[in-house]
Design a protein around this motif. Sequence first.
Motif: not given
Length: 147
Positions: A64-85
């Motif tokens: 997940l990245t924001d429009s300004a490039g300030r956030c770089f968030l990783l996530a793994d899918i668990e069922g119907e939810v993506a859990r942020l690392e």
Amino acid sequence: MKRLCVVPLFLFTTLGCGSAGQRFLGLYAVTGTAHYSIQELGNPSSQVSDTFRVSEGTTADLVLTDSAGRCFLLADIEGEVARLERGTSCTWSDNGITFTLTLTHGTVSLSGESGRFDMAGTVTATARGKMYPGSFFQNATLTRVGE
């Protein structure tokens, strides 16, 4: 030969790159509120209004990245939810203060074209060479605005 074809497809799907992961991919408008508690700086709240792109990751199922490039968030899918690392972060400056958010937990969940984007963790504010530790949490909604 048939057995070899089935195994890779099964692995591809369980790693989040198949149908479960595909449904998260896209561009989302994110709106909500972030609450902070920072030593010596107080307990401000701010409106969250941003655009995030969710794309396929290499070391995690999603990025997940924001429009300004300030956030770089990783996530793994668990069922119907993506859990942020845990440990992924966002950094930006505002009025001479640099803020760094580091996640301890967070989730992205979808229901149709909208969903929730909630996260929490630690925050460090740096101003005039001094660091101020604290915590934060965000409660937000997301709405798909593109592919």
